[in-house]
Design an enzyme around this catalytic site. Structure first.
Site, PDB file in Angstrom:
ATOM      1  N   HIS A 187     -94.704 -76.202  17.215  1.00  0.00           N
ATOM      2  CA  HIS A 187     -93.795 -75.983  16.086  1.00  0.00           C
ATOM      3  C   HIS A 187     -92.633 -75.077  16.509  1.00  0.00           C
ATOM      4  O   HIS A 187     -91.489 -75.309  16.134  1.00  0.00           O
ATOM      5  CB  HIS A 187     -94.538 -75.288  14.927  1.00  0.00           C
ATOM      6  CG  HIS A 187     -95.596 -76.115  14.277  1.00  0.00           C
ATOM      7  ND1 HIS A 187     -96.933 -75.825  14.361  1.00  0.00           N
ATOM      8  CD2 HIS A 187     -95.509 -77.234  13.513  1.00  0.00           C
ATOM      9  CE1 HIS A 187     -97.625 -76.713  13.673  1.00  0.00           C
ATOM     10  NE2 HIS A 187     -96.798 -77.594  13.161  1.00  0.00           N
ATOM     11  N   LEU A 205     -99.009 -72.558  12.501  1.00  0.00           N
ATOM     12  CA  LEU A 205     -97.981 -72.867  13.503  1.00  0.00           C
ATOM     13  C   LEU A 205     -98.458 -72.557  14.921  1.00  0.00           C
ATOM     14  O   LEU A 205     -99.117 -71.544  15.169  1.00  0.00           O
ATOM     15  CB  LEU A 205     -96.718 -72.069  13.197  1.00  0.00           C
ATOM     16  CG  LEU A 205     -96.145 -72.295  11.783  1.00  0.00           C
ATOM     17  CD1 LEU A 205     -94.921 -71.416  11.571  1.00  0.00           C
ATOM     18  CD2 LEU A 205     -95.805 -73.757  11.550  1.00  0.00           C
TER      19      LEU A 205
END
Ligand code: PAF
Length: 281
Positions: free
Chosen positions: A37, A33
């Protein structure tokens, strides 16, 4: 945040949310991530009461084994980031949970035509893998809304089409690309670049902006596409595709097109970067 790798307990909790009339958002990811994100999760939190994030590196959407093997993974760090971002549920299934009969002859979901066009022509089977796993995630989580980043422009269009044609009751929210200050689009693949490549990578977005200006000033799309590819190659990228199409239909531009999208894919060394720019006509 609760983490599940099994379907049943996740479903029980989501059913409880629904019984409490809470709106549930899903943010599907393949992990590793980054701020892009987190931005999707923040957006999801604004439009829903509970946010489920899935992390699953979906083997079915990789057209090259090497790409799947090299895909960056950082589960522990991801989990920590999700706690900080205040996600409610992390769903991180095993491959055997998502593909209980293996990957040789799985049941699939296919949006014909759109999945073979553009990026789909370069990566055979990629979008079939995406729609299959996203349909599974929608069935498992039953979200009211699902959030996707516009960096994968064609992916969002295909998922919208899938929901429309299969009458899936999931609203699709698309969120603009998140960029570093130097213009580089955030992507999990950036971490695979060397320091030197990383410093060079923002040139892709710069050339894309230049292409957008040419298109907006009336230059023919085919010409812009050729010159853009040429510019990128001169800058040590290996251009894989520069497609300029109608941003709403992803078909060739016509006199009545209102918006164009420039879809760029280019290699820096072995790493394939994608980016796009929407231009009002
Ligand atoms: O965009 C991605 O990260 C993936 O294609 C998705 C939507 C999570 C499906 O595996």
């Amino acid at each position: 945040m609760q983490t599940f790798n099994q379907i049943a307990p996740l479903k029980t909790l989501v059913e409880q949310y629904k019984a409490d009339r809470l709106r549930v958002a899903l943010v599907p990811t393949m992990g590793h991530l980054h701020q892009g994100h987190i931005h999707l999760i923040e957006y999801a939190k604004q439009i829903a009461d509970k946010v489920v994030v899935s992390i699953f590196v979906n083997p079915l959407q990789f057209d090259r084994l090497e790409d799947l093997q090299n895909y960056p993974r950082s589960f522990k760090a991801d989990q920590q980031k999700l706690v900080e971002a205040q996600a409610d549920i992390l769903f991180a299934p095993e491959e055997s949970t998502m593909y209980p009969n293996g990957l040789d002859n799985p049941a699939t979901v296919h949006v014909a035509g759109l999945s073979e066009a553009l990026e789909g022509a370069k990566r055979p089977g990629h979008f079939l893998g995406v729609t299959t796993v996203v349909a599974k995630l929608f069935h498992i989580v039953q979200p009211d809304v699902a959030c996707f980043g516009e960096k994968d422009f064609q992916q969002v269009a295909i998922i919208r089409r899938m929901c429309e044609e299969l009458m899936l009751p999931v609203e699709i929210a698309s969120v603009p690309i998140v960029r570093y200050d130097n213009g580089l689009a955030m992507s999990s693949r950036n971490s695979l670049l060397s320091a030197e490549q990383r410093a060079h990578a923002p040139k892709l977005a710069q050339v894309l902006r230049w292409a957008g200006q040419q298109l907006a000033s009336g230059l023919d799309a085919r010409q812009v596409s050729l010159e853009t590819a040429q510019k990128l190659n001169e800058l040590d990228f290996k251009t894989d595709a520069i497609d300029i199409v109608d941003a709403d239909s992803l078909t060739p531009l016509t006199q009545s097109s209102q918006r164009a999208v420039i879809l760029a894919a280019a290699y820096l060394g072995k790493i394939r970067l994608i980016d796009n720019l929407v231009v009002k006509l």
